[in-house]
Design a protein around this motif. Structure first.
Motif, PDB file in Angstrom:
ATOM      1  N   ARG A 111      40.256  27.358  33.958  1.00  0.00           N
ATOM      2  CA  ARG A 111      40.317  28.652  34.605  1.00  0.00           C
ATOM      3  C   ARG A 111      40.144  28.435  36.092  1.00  0.00           C
ATOM      4  O   ARG A 111      39.172  27.821  36.526  1.00  0.00           O
ATOM      5  CB  ARG A 111      39.210  29.556  34.075  1.00  0.00           C
ATOM      6  N   MET A 112      41.068  28.968  36.887  1.00  0.00           N
ATOM      7  CA  MET A 112      41.047  28.764  38.328  1.00  0.00           C
ATOM      8  C   MET A 112      41.001  30.118  39.024  1.00  0.00           C
ATOM      9  O   MET A 112      41.905  30.941  38.844  1.00  0.00           O
ATOM     10  CB  MET A 112      42.294  27.989  38.773  1.00  0.00           C
ATOM     11  N   ASN A 113      39.956  30.341  39.787  1.00  0.00           N
ATOM     12  CA  ASN A 113      39.775  31.585  40.534  1.00  0.00           C
ATOM     13  C   ASN A 113      39.802  31.317  42.027  1.00  0.00           C
ATOM     14  O   ASN A 113      39.639  30.179  42.470  1.00  0.00           O
ATOM     15  CB  ASN A 113      38.446  32.238  40.156  1.00  0.00           C
ATOM     16  N   SER A 114      39.986  32.368  42.798  1.00  0.00           N
ATOM     17  CA  SER A 114      39.971  32.278  44.265  1.00  0.00           C
ATOM     18  C   SER A 114      40.874  31.154  44.753  1.00  0.00           C
ATOM     19  O   SER A 114      40.471  30.325  45.581  1.00  0.00           O
ATOM     20  CB  SER A 114      38.532  32.062  44.754  1.00  0.00           C
ATOM     21  N   LEU A 115      42.078  31.122  44.258  1.00  0.00           N
ATOM     22  CA  LEU A 115      42.989  30.037  44.589  1.00  0.00           C
ATOM     23  C   LEU A 115      43.378  30.044  46.059  1.00  0.00           C
ATOM     24  O   LEU A 115      43.487  31.118  46.691  1.00  0.00           O
ATOM     25  CB  LEU A 115      44.231  30.113  43.711  1.00  0.00           C
ATOM     26  N   LYS A 116      43.561  28.851  46.603  1.00  0.00           N
ATOM     27  CA  LYS A 116      43.905  28.659  48.003  1.00  0.00           C
ATOM     28  C   LYS A 116      45.229  27.906  48.094  1.00  0.00           C
ATOM     29  O   LYS A 116      45.586  27.179  47.163  1.00  0.00           O
ATOM     30  CB  LYS A 116      42.814  27.838  48.690  1.00  0.00           C
ATOM     31  N   PRO A 117      45.933  28.037  49.194  1.00  0.00           N
ATOM     32  CA  PRO A 117      47.189  27.283  49.340  1.00  0.00           C
ATOM     33  C   PRO A 117      47.003  25.778  49.146  1.00  0.00           C
ATOM     34  O   PRO A 117      47.895  25.112  48.604  1.00  0.00           O
ATOM     35  CB  PRO A 117      47.622  27.616  50.770  1.00  0.00           C
TER      36      PRO A 117
ATOM     37  N   THR B 125      51.539  26.639  42.315  1.00  0.00           N
ATOM     38  CA  THR B 125      51.870  26.881  43.707  1.00  0.00           C
ATOM     39  C   THR B 125      51.137  28.127  44.172  1.00  0.00           C
ATOM     40  O   THR B 125      51.264  29.191  43.552  1.00  0.00           O
ATOM     41  CB  THR B 125      53.381  27.069  43.906  1.00  0.00           C
ATOM     42  N   VAL B 126      50.372  27.987  45.249  1.00  0.00           N
ATOM     43  CA  VAL B 126      49.597  29.097  45.790  1.00  0.00           C
ATOM     44  C   VAL B 126      50.185  29.460  47.148  1.00  0.00           C
ATOM     45  O   VAL B 126      50.185  28.641  48.065  1.00  0.00           O
ATOM     46  CB  VAL B 126      48.110  28.741  45.921  1.00  0.00           C
ATOM     47  N   SER B 127      50.653  30.672  47.272  1.00  0.00           N
ATOM     48  CA  SER B 127      51.258  31.128  48.520  1.00  0.00           C
ATOM     49  C   SER B 127      50.216  31.806  49.393  1.00  0.00           C
ATOM     50  O   SER B 127      49.274  32.423  48.894  1.00  0.00           O
ATOM     51  CB  SER B 127      52.401  32.090  48.228  1.00  0.00           C
ATOM     52  N   SER B 128      50.402  31.668  50.698  1.00  0.00           N
ATOM     53  CA  SER B 128      49.437  32.264  51.637  1.00  0.00           C
ATOM     54  C   SER B 128      49.808  33.689  51.994  1.00  0.00           C
ATOM     55  O   SER B 128      50.859  34.176  51.661  1.00  0.00           O
ATOM     56  CB  SER B 128      49.377  31.406  52.899  1.00  0.00           C
TER      57      SER B 128
END
Length: 121
Positions: free
Chosen positions: A79-85, A118-121
């Motif tokens: 589980r991944m929260n508060s994802l960053k680029p 992929t985490v977009s900003s």
């Protein structure tokens, strides 16, 4: 042991994802999660004993990522929260047949095929 990872995708910064890894073949003592970004080495994220009494996380994800498994079957989760680029990478699950949770990738016996996050900003 066969490992099939899924759940990756595109998410905005601050969002959440849950990765799954279906395991089959035999039981194992430890499972872990790693990731690899383009041009970088494979990075340890977290690992847990089968019983869940020993869990370790990398400082970069501690408090944001949680490794767990389904008690009814051999499905592993991240589980991944508060994802960053900077979390953008291919994510891998891995297992050790015997041994304690560890951060060294070389200690793991079997690996999933990886799933792109992929985490977009």
């Amino acid at each position: 042991v066969q490992l099939q990872a899924s759940g990756g995708g595109l998410v905005q910064a601050g969002g959440s994802l849950r990765l799954s890894c279906e395991a089959s073949g035999r039981t194992f003592s430890t499972y872990g999660w790693f990731r690899q970004a383009p041009g970088k080495e494979r990075e340890f994220l977290g690992a847990s004993s089968w019983r869940g009494d020993k869990k370790y996380y990398a400082d970069a994800v501690k408090g944001r990522f949680t490794a767990s498994r389904d008690n009814r079957n051999l499905t592993l989760y991240l589980r991944m929260n508060s994802l960053k680029p900077e979390d953008t990478a291919v994510y891998y699950c891995a297992v050790r047949i015997e041994g304690n949770p560890a951060s060294q990738a070389a200690l793991y016996d079997y690996w999933g095929q990886g799933t792109q996050v992929t985490v977009s900003s």
